[in-house]
Motif scaffolding. Sequence first.
Motif, PDB file in Angstrom:
ATOM      1  N   TYR A  41     -68.842 -61.338 -20.956  1.00 60.81           N
ATOM      2  CA  TYR A  41     -68.683 -60.461 -19.776  1.00 60.81           C
ATOM      3  C   TYR A  41     -68.707 -58.989 -20.221  1.00 60.81           C
ATOM      4  O   TYR A  41     -69.451 -58.169 -19.676  1.00 60.81           O
ATOM      5  N   LYS A  54     -69.525 -62.919 -14.369  1.00 56.98           N
ATOM      6  CA  LYS A  54     -68.452 -62.165 -13.709  1.00 56.98           C
ATOM      7  C   LYS A  54     -67.519 -63.143 -12.977  1.00 56.98           C
ATOM      8  O   LYS A  54     -66.297 -63.055 -13.071  1.00 56.98           O
ATOM      9  N   TRP A  55     -68.141 -64.090 -12.275  1.00 57.25           N
ATOM     10  CA  TRP A  55     -67.362 -65.088 -11.525  1.00 57.25           C
ATOM     11  C   TRP A  55     -66.492 -65.896 -12.494  1.00 57.25           C
ATOM     12  O   TRP A  55     -65.300 -66.100 -12.249  1.00 57.25           O
ATOM     13  N   TYR A  75     -63.437 -64.007 -13.954  1.00 57.36           N
ATOM     14  CA  TYR A  75     -62.311 -63.752 -13.050  1.00 57.36           C
ATOM     15  C   TYR A  75     -61.918 -64.959 -12.202  1.00 57.36           C
ATOM     16  O   TYR A  75     -61.216 -64.798 -11.217  1.00 57.36           O
ATOM     17  N   ASN A  76     -62.369 -66.150 -12.556  1.00 56.31           N
ATOM     18  CA  ASN A  76     -61.896 -67.364 -11.869  1.00 56.31           C
ATOM     19  C   ASN A  76     -61.376 -68.426 -12.831  1.00 56.31           C
ATOM     20  O   ASN A  76     -60.365 -69.052 -12.558  1.00 56.31           O
ATOM     21  N   LEU A 103     -63.629 -58.600  -8.167  1.00 56.79           N
ATOM     22  CA  LEU A 103     -64.397 -59.474  -7.269  1.00 56.79           C
ATOM     23  C   LEU A 103     -64.318 -59.045  -5.806  1.00 56.79           C
ATOM     24  O   LEU A 103     -65.230 -59.289  -5.036  1.00 56.79           O
ATOM     25  N   HIS A 104     -63.195 -58.388  -5.447  1.00 55.83           N
ATOM     26  CA  HIS A 104     -63.043 -58.038  -4.025  1.00 55.83           C
ATOM     27  C   HIS A 104     -62.960 -56.537  -3.795  1.00 55.83           C
ATOM     28  O   HIS A 104     -62.652 -56.090  -2.691  1.00 55.83           O
ATOM     29  N   TYR A 123     -74.070 -62.563 -12.228  1.00 59.20           N
ATOM     30  CA  TYR A 123     -72.894 -62.801 -11.377  1.00 59.20           C
ATOM     31  C   TYR A 123     -72.072 -63.989 -11.869  1.00 59.20           C
ATOM     32  O   TYR A 123     -70.851 -63.970 -11.815  1.00 59.20           O
ATOM     33  N   PHE A 124     -72.751 -65.039 -12.395  1.00 60.34           N
ATOM     34  CA  PHE A 124     -71.965 -66.220 -12.775  1.00 60.34           C
ATOM     35  C   PHE A 124     -71.003 -65.920 -13.925  1.00 60.34           C
ATOM     36  O   PHE A 124     -69.932 -66.508 -14.018  1.00 60.34           O
ATOM     37  N   ARG A 136     -58.732 -59.474 -10.974  1.00 61.02           N
ATOM     38  CA  ARG A 136     -59.653 -60.313 -10.196  1.00 61.02           C
ATOM     39  C   ARG A 136     -59.890 -59.691  -8.822  1.00 61.02           C
ATOM     40  O   ARG A 136     -61.030 -59.586  -8.364  1.00 61.02           O
TER      41      ARG A 136
END
Length: 242
Positions: free
Chosen positions: A139, A153-154, A157-158, A232-233, A150-151, A228
Amino acid sequence: MASSEEDGAVEEKENNNKKKTKSALATAWLTFYNIAMTAGWLVLAIAMMRFYIQKGTHKGLYRSIARTLKFFQTFALVEVGHCAIGIVRTSVIVTGVQVCSRIFMVWFITNGIRQIQNEESVILFLVVWTMTEITRYSYYTFNLLNHLPYFIKWARYNLFIILYPLGVVGELLTIYAALPFVRRSGMYSMRLPNKYNVSFDYYYCLIIVMLSYIPLFPQLYFHMLRQRRKVLHGEVIVEKDD
Ligand SMILES: CCCCCCCCCCCCC/C=C/C(=O)SCCNC(=O)CCNC(=O)[C@H](O)C(C)(C)COP(=O)(O)OP(=O)(O)OC[C@H]1O[C@@H](n2cnc3c(N)ncnc32)[C@H](O)[C@@H]1OP(=O)(O)O
């Protein structure tokens, strides 16, 4: 008057140039560091899979990867330096606790106490750390290169939502398994009387370390949850200074 304004402008330009050189150097170093760490943890992942496929057991796995693990996990101490000199925007304390607890697990528990090296809990935290670090360092690398899929990053943070507690379970079970050996052998302990007149009991030290997960782990976990939300948000989070 005009000349002092000109002087000010020249000084500002020089400062900006210095900052640019410093940040270009920092970016180059961080890119190199993150690539090296991603590669290191990938090597560990491949070595663990190969060992398991060839031998069909986890027994002996730790010994087979011990050197590489000790090298890359200890090298992560540099990250505390990154925070201290301000080239990454992360708390020295949060990073320090994370890195030091890992180094403690590697050197003073798993490496120091041979009898526990084949415990399933060792494999649990090794697998969890490896998955986490491959994701985390890749990352940072792609982010620095401004080409972040994106995957990744996802995943960064998941996955920690599950992996962090699993890692802690693996670590705590390993320390728990070490307790009887530590008590019996009296390793790393100092009993009275001795010429320094100091006593230290590693067994109780380990119990204190286990208890310290109760206040410390939630802080790391909530830090990651805040990160996160931010990444992400897009939430704006005001962090307290160290
Ligand atoms: C001496 C004995 C002590 C014993 C103490 C015992 C108590 C211990 C209790 C705690 C137990 C913890 C046990 C741990 C178990 C595990 O690890 S299990 C595996 C799962 N773990 C995880 O998922 C967590 C992994 N760890 C981390 O993510 C970090 O270590 C962290 C410090 C907790 C959080 O990282 P942080 O850097 O704050 O968040 P990010 O969002 O990733 O980054 C923030 C910004 O900094 C930039 N950055 C950071 N590092 C780099 C880098 N190397 N290169 C480039 N950039 C970096 C990042 O890009 C962000 O920048 P911005 O985007 O500009 O905000």
